[in-house]
Design a protein around this motif. Structure first.
Motif, mmCIF file in Angstrom:
data_model
loop_
_atom_site.group_PDB
_atom_site.id
_atom_site.type_symbol
_atom_site.label_atom_id
_atom_site.label_comp_id
_atom_site.label_asym_id
_atom_site.label_seq_id
_atom_site.Cartn_x
_atom_site.Cartn_y
_atom_site.Cartn_z
ATOM 1 N N CYS A 95 0.837 -1.201 0.000
ATOM 2 C CA CYS A 95 0.000 0.000 0.000
ATOM 3 C C CYS A 95 0.867 1.244 0.000
ATOM 4 O O CYS A 95 2.057 1.211 0.312
ATOM 5 C CB CYS A 95 -0.961 -0.006 1.186
ATOM 6 N N ALA A 96 0.231 2.351 -0.367
ATOM 7 C CA ALA A 96 0.866 3.655 -0.385
ATOM 8 C C ALA A 96 -0.236 4.676 -0.118
ATOM 9 O O ALA A 96 -1.386 4.308 0.121
ATOM 10 C CB ALA A 96 1.567 3.918 -1.719
ATOM 11 N N THR A 97 0.095 5.941 -0.155
ATOM 12 C CA THR A 97 -0.879 6.987 0.151
ATOM 13 C C THR A 97 -2.106 6.859 -0.742
ATOM 14 O O THR A 97 -2.028 7.048 -1.952
ATOM 15 C CB THR A 97 -0.253 8.373 -0.027
ATOM 16 N N GLY A 98 -3.239 6.501 -0.152
ATOM 17 C CA GLY A 98 -4.496 6.433 -0.878
ATOM 18 C C GLY A 98 -4.617 5.307 -1.879
ATOM 19 O O GLY A 98 -5.577 5.270 -2.647
ATOM 20 N N GLU A 395 -9.663 1.241 2.128
ATOM 21 C CA GLU A 395 -9.016 1.329 3.438
ATOM 22 C C GLU A 395 -8.000 2.456 3.475
ATOM 23 O O GLU A 395 -7.959 3.249 4.421
ATOM 24 C CB GLU A 395 -8.345 -0.004 3.765
ATOM 25 N N LEU A 396 -7.200 2.557 2.429
ATOM 26 C CA LEU A 396 -6.185 3.609 2.379
ATOM 27 C C LEU A 396 -6.794 4.979 2.156
ATOM 28 O O LEU A 396 -6.233 6.002 2.589
ATOM 29 C CB LEU A 396 -5.147 3.291 1.300
ATOM 30 N N GLN A 397 -7.938 5.021 1.494
ATOM 31 C CA GLN A 397 -8.616 6.300 1.312
ATOM 32 C C GLN A 397 -9.134 6.843 2.639
ATOM 33 O O GLN A 397 -9.162 8.062 2.847
ATOM 34 C CB GLN A 397 -9.767 6.152 0.314
ATOM 35 N N VAL A 406 -0.226 12.600 3.424
ATOM 36 C CA VAL A 406 1.066 12.362 4.061
ATOM 37 C C VAL A 406 1.754 11.202 3.348
ATOM 38 O O VAL A 406 1.101 10.263 2.885
ATOM 39 C CB VAL A 406 0.907 12.048 5.563
ATOM 40 N N PRO A 407 3.073 11.253 3.224
ATOM 41 C CA PRO A 407 3.787 10.122 2.611
ATOM 42 C C PRO A 407 3.539 8.851 3.413
ATOM 43 O O PRO A 407 3.738 8.823 4.637
ATOM 44 C CB PRO A 407 5.251 10.562 2.675
ATOM 45 N N LEU A 408 3.116 7.787 2.741
ATOM 46 C CA LEU A 408 2.789 6.534 3.428
ATOM 47 C C LEU A 408 3.144 5.359 2.534
ATOM 48 O O LEU A 408 2.856 5.366 1.338
ATOM 49 C CB LEU A 408 1.300 6.501 3.790
#
Length: 442
Positions: A95-98, A395-397, A406-408
């Protein structure tokens, strides 16, 4: 510590995905240059050559790229020579941002603005010690990747947590169609004589990760993906994995009564138990959250509850067998996976993180607490993600809506690690707090 730089991409061919990631990183570094940051201007012009502001890189890739993991790491290292240390894993989903990449090619990278003195990379060949090196580095917390097939896994997680002065780990169990493949490359040198994979920082199993010193601020929360469907009981008799009595009553009778089942219909019992989990609370944790009143189903499953499978029934002993050692004197409740409860709990932990980062009410400051987040790592159960939340990336949204862009980066795990415990069906969200005076753009 300033705002981290991150990027993610998908493509059937890994060189194209890597090119897309590097292009995003170049663009973000260029924005930093436009803001008058000379060091990042140098990095942007040469993709970081000679700069030292981001020596630690976190990298996650899906198992579509597993065969090329060493080549991908070499490629990133060559393009980003200022990144001297790499940590990450290969999973069935990342996963990553959004965004999430599950059962498809995916690559996510985050470059962390941390001086080398503030962290240490570790692996099975170079384990984490209470102090490391002549400068006496002391680990406060650690991001951990672990092989779920490791013997005595629970005990090893606890022992590793005890090597940190905060007794706090965050991370997960790495599993994919390629096995448990982890990434841990350190500027302190590879260990020779252990094959090409180890020399390149690719490890098929064991433990690896990165420890952070006391001056690296983090805020971490655990979100459950289940809801309770029974009252809370005390485990009053148990042997190993077998729960024999709950509040003095035969455990099997309590379970069947709470689920409205009878052993006369074994088909219905088996079908229902496939969807039923047990929430366990060890005795020493009970002071934090008291059990619900008799007959009352808890409104929320707390982060001190460990969710485990029911793996068998013992009619002769009128007992229930669970997928963990039963904590005698602890508590028990029946649970089920529930999307709405998972969404609500994820929103809750994001709100708690914002609250913890908010300035004191009386200091007169009105800054957005999200501006204090340098970056984030999210580890979620591989039974969560889009399939559980109802849409791809949902989930990421939720995290993005609560915390902003934010960087994720992170991955979907076969079990989640937080504090000194192994969880299931949870998400572990950890944010790095920017150093005082560092703005959101670094």
């Amino acid at each position: 510590m300033k705002r981290f730089v991150h990027a993610h991409a998908t493509h059937p061919q890994w060189p194209m995905a890597a090119a897309l990631v590097l292009a995003q990183l170049r663009a973000q570094l260029a924005v930093g240059a436009a803001d008058g940051q000379a060091a990042q201007a140098e990095a942007a012009s040469r993709l970081g050559a000679g700069a030292a502001t981001t020596p630690l890189g976190l990298v996650y890739l899906t198992d579509d790229y597993a065969d090329a993991a060493a080549d991908i790491l070499d490629h990133l290292s060559h393009a980003l020579p200022q990144v001297t240390d790499w940590v990450g894993a290969i999973g069935v989903g990342i996963c990553a941002t959004g965004a999430e990449y599950i059962d498809e090619p995916g690559l996510a990278v985050m470059l962390c603005d941390l001086a080398p003195s503030r962290y240490r990379v570790f692996s099975g060949l170079v384990p984490l010690g209470a102090t490391q090196g002549p400068e006496g580095f002391v680990p406060q917390t650690a991001l951990v990747h672990a092989d779920p097939a490791t013997p005595e896994l629970t005990e090893l997680v606890q022992e590793l947590a005890e090597r940190t002065i905060g007794h706090y780990l965050f991370g997960g169990l790495v599993a994919s169609r390629a096995g448990s493949v982890q990434i841990a490359r350190s500027s302190r040198g590879a260990v020779v004589g252990h094959g090409r994979e180890a020399a390149h920082g690719i490890y098929p199993g064991g433990f690896s990760g990165v420890a952070f010193g006391p001056d690296v601020g983090i805020v971490s929360r655990v979100t459950q993906g289940v809801r309770a469907v029974s009252p809370v009981y005390r485990i009053t008799a148990a042997q190993g994995n077998r729960v024999e009595a709950l509040d003095g009553q035969p455990a099997l009778e309590v379970l069947l009564r709470d689920l409205g089942l009878s052993l006369d219909d074994l088909g219905a019992v088996v079908a229902r138990l496939r969807e039923t989990l047990v929430g366990l609370q060890v005795p020493q944790a009970q002071a934090a959250i008291a059990p619900a009143r008799p007959g009352r189903v808890p409104l929320r499953v707390g982060d001190d509850v460990l969710v485990r499978h029911v793996i068998g029934l013992d009619p002769l002993r009128r007992a229930v067998v669970i997928a963990d050692e039963a904590p005698l004197g602890g508590t028990w409740m029946l649970c089920e996976r529930h999307a709405q409860a998972a969404r609500a709990d994820l929103v809750r932990i994001c709100a708690e993180i914002r609250d913890e980062l908010s300035p004191d009410a009386g200091d007169g400051l009105a800054h957005d607490p999200v501006a204090r987040i340098a970056g984030a790592v999210y580890v979620s159960c591989n039974r969560r993600g889009g399939p559980h939340f109802g849409a791809a990336g949902a989930e990421l949204q939720i995290v993005r809506q609560a915390l902003g862009d934010v960087p994720l980066v992170g991955f979907f795990a076969a079990g989640e690690i937080a504090h000194h415990r192994l969880y299931g069906y949870t998400g572990v969200l950890t944010v790095f707090v920017a150093d005082e005076g560092a703005g959101p753009d670094g």
